[in-house]
Scaffold this active site. Structure first.
Site, PDB file in Angstrom:
ATOM      1  N   VAL A   1       9.048  53.273  -7.765  1.00  0.00           N
ATOM      2  CA  VAL A   1       9.160  52.866  -9.130  1.00  0.00           C
ATOM      3  C   VAL A   1      10.670  52.548  -9.320  1.00  0.00           C
ATOM      4  CG1 VAL A   1       9.346  53.202 -11.652  1.00  0.00           C
ATOM      5  CG2 VAL A   1       7.508  53.700 -10.417  1.00  0.00           C
ATOM      6  N   CYS A   2      11.059  51.428  -9.809  1.00  0.00           N
ATOM      7  CA  CYS A   2      12.605  51.073 -10.031  1.00  0.00           C
ATOM      8  C   CYS A   2      12.746  50.353 -11.120  1.00  0.00           C
ATOM      9  CB  CYS A   2      13.277  50.171  -8.698  1.00  0.00           C
ATOM     10  SG  CYS A   2      12.731  48.621  -8.546  1.00  0.00           S
ATOM     11  N   ALA A   3      13.718  49.781 -11.656  1.00  0.00           N
ATOM     12  CA  ALA A   3      13.969  49.260 -12.970  1.00  0.00           C
ATOM     13  C   ALA A   3      13.334  47.756 -13.122  1.00  0.00           C
ATOM     14  CB  ALA A   3      15.331  48.745 -13.334  1.00  0.00           C
TER      15      ALA A   3
ATOM     16  N   GLU B   1      11.484  46.041  -9.838  1.00  0.00           N
ATOM     17  CA  GLU B   1      10.744  46.069  -8.765  1.00  0.00           C
ATOM     18  C   GLU B   1      11.255  45.846  -7.417  1.00  0.00           C
ATOM     19  OE1 GLU B   1       8.594  41.980  -7.647  1.00  0.00           O
ATOM     20  OE2 GLU B   1       7.634  43.095  -9.295  1.00  0.00           O
TER      21      GLU B   1
ATOM     22  N   MET C   1       9.930  49.255 -14.354  1.00  0.00           N
ATOM     23  CA  MET C   1       9.942  49.908 -15.474  1.00  0.00           C
ATOM     24  C   MET C   1       9.993  48.860 -16.745  1.00  0.00           C
ATOM     25  SD  MET C   1       9.535  53.054 -15.031  1.00  0.00           S
ATOM     26  CE  MET C   1       9.891  54.000 -16.583  1.00  0.00           C
TER      27      MET C   1
END
Length: 382
Positions: free
Chosen positions: A76-78, A80, A105
């Site tokens: 997971v990141c901010a 993708e 996210m």
């Protein structure tokens, strides 16, 4: 020739369903540690590890021993991009079944899961929309080809599409109060559908748009079944907070009462003066209502509040037995509880309030950034 292992995506909906269905999931969150500490994906059997992306650019070998062998890995990141890179590196390192969160996210924050609450006595249905990534809850009453939406979130297309799937036209949108943790979509949805937007007048002193006053004299019906939506003035979280009784079965409590906590009175800077209002609402006004009403709040704090199918609800009488905020003996202790040692205030809450008043008009990206993070509307966050 070097080959790249292509990572597969998983959607916010799939993650939401995994949490609701208690499926084991392990998350490798590659955002900055401060962002991770502020807000992350959580659930009863969701494990997680934070290793910032910049620590993994030169290789993922260091993180491999820290990943479980018996769970699916979700990176997971901010937004993708970073998670795709890390997921591919993990795949090349021999980790099978690694996936990344599509849209990051950002997508997690905005996904809404519709859950049926129940049927109405004279026909029709009530649905709850669960925003798992932020703990927000909206509601839709559907009856005889008409619909009303309560505490609408800014993702108005979700409500439009759902109403259409039910063969219904949205006639009313209602906000139980002027929200401070998220941007309301109520006025926008009413304009798009040709419906009526309702807002408690005591929360509307500074708004710069027209609205219909939601107060105890309001009588709102949905469909030919004459479904009754009865407002109940219940100040404390805000001075205008107004609960809504639907069909004499359901109590939409806004941010006054949650399943495991109670609302906070400080987000408009009036904690001291509104603490007494909050106690009166919870210990007097609500006490006069039927204990059999099903309480449906506007927020939840953690996934332990999710019930069957992901529904967030509890019988009012049961909450008077189990909710700590409803069992504080003295006025002095209650005031102390709701005015001191409160959780951090929602991110950008002042700007969100100004947006919901119509006094500032941020663009879509600005609105999204303003809402990032948990809701933090309850007195107890643990």
């Amino acid at each position: 020739m070097t080959t790249t292992t292509k990572a597969n995506a998983i959607t916010a909906r799939e993650v939401t369903r995994a949490i609701i269905e208690s499926k084991p999931l392990f998350i490798l969150d590659v955002r900055n540690t401060s962002d991770y500490d502020d807000w992350k994906i959580e659930g009863g059997i969701v494990g997680s590890l934070n290793v910032p992306y910049f620590d993994l650019i030169d290789g993922v070998e260091e993180v491999l021993p820290k990943l479980p062998k018996d769970r699916d890995i979700l990176v997971v990141c901010a937004k993708e991009g970073s998670s795709i890179f890390v997921a591919e590196q993990l795949g090349e390192a021999g980790i099978e079944g690694v996936r990344y969160l599509q849209g990051g996210m950002k997508a997690w924050s905005e996904y809404l899961e519709p859950v049926k609450v129940g049927d109405l006595k004279d026909g029709g249905e009530l649905y709850q929309f669960v925003r798992m990534g932020k703990g927000c809850l909206s509601y839709m009453v559907v009856s005889e080809g008409e619909a009303a939406v309560v505490d609408t979130l800014r993702m108005t297309d979700v409500f439009e599409k759902f109403a259409k799937s039910k063969g219904a036209v949205i006639k009313h949108t209602l906000d139980t109060h002027l929200h401070a943790d998220h941007i309301s979509g109520g006025r926008k949805l009413a304009e798009q559908s040709g419906g009526t937007y309702w807002l408690p007048p005591k929360d509307a002193d500074e708004v710069v748009f027209e609205y219909h006053p939601l107060d105890e004299q309001s009588r709102i019906t949905v469909g030919r079944t004459e479904l009754s939506i009865r407002p109940v003035y219940s100040p404390g979280h805000t001075i205008g907070s107004t609960s809504i009784v639907i069909d004499n079965q359901y109590l939409l409590s806004g941010d006054i009462l949650f399943v495991e906590s109670i609302g906070r009175p400080d987000l408009a800077g009036n904690a001291g003066s509104w603490a007494d209002d909050l106690r009166k609402t919870l210990y007097s006004t609500y006490k006069e209502l039927s204990g059999d009403l099903l309480v449906l709040p506007a927020h939840f704090g953690k996934t332990s509040e999710l019930g069957e199918g992901g529904r967030v609800a509890a019988r009012l009488g049961d909450l008077y037995e189990s909710n700590p905020g409803l069992n504080i003996a003295s006025d002095e202790e209650f005031r102390k509880t709701v005015t001191t040692n409160l959780p951090s205030q929602p991110n950008a809450y002042q700007e969100i309030r100004q947006t919901n008043m119509g006094r500032i008009v941020p663009n879509d990206d600005e609105q999204r950034d303003m809402e990032i993070g948990p809701n933090r509307c309850a007195v107890h966050d643990k």
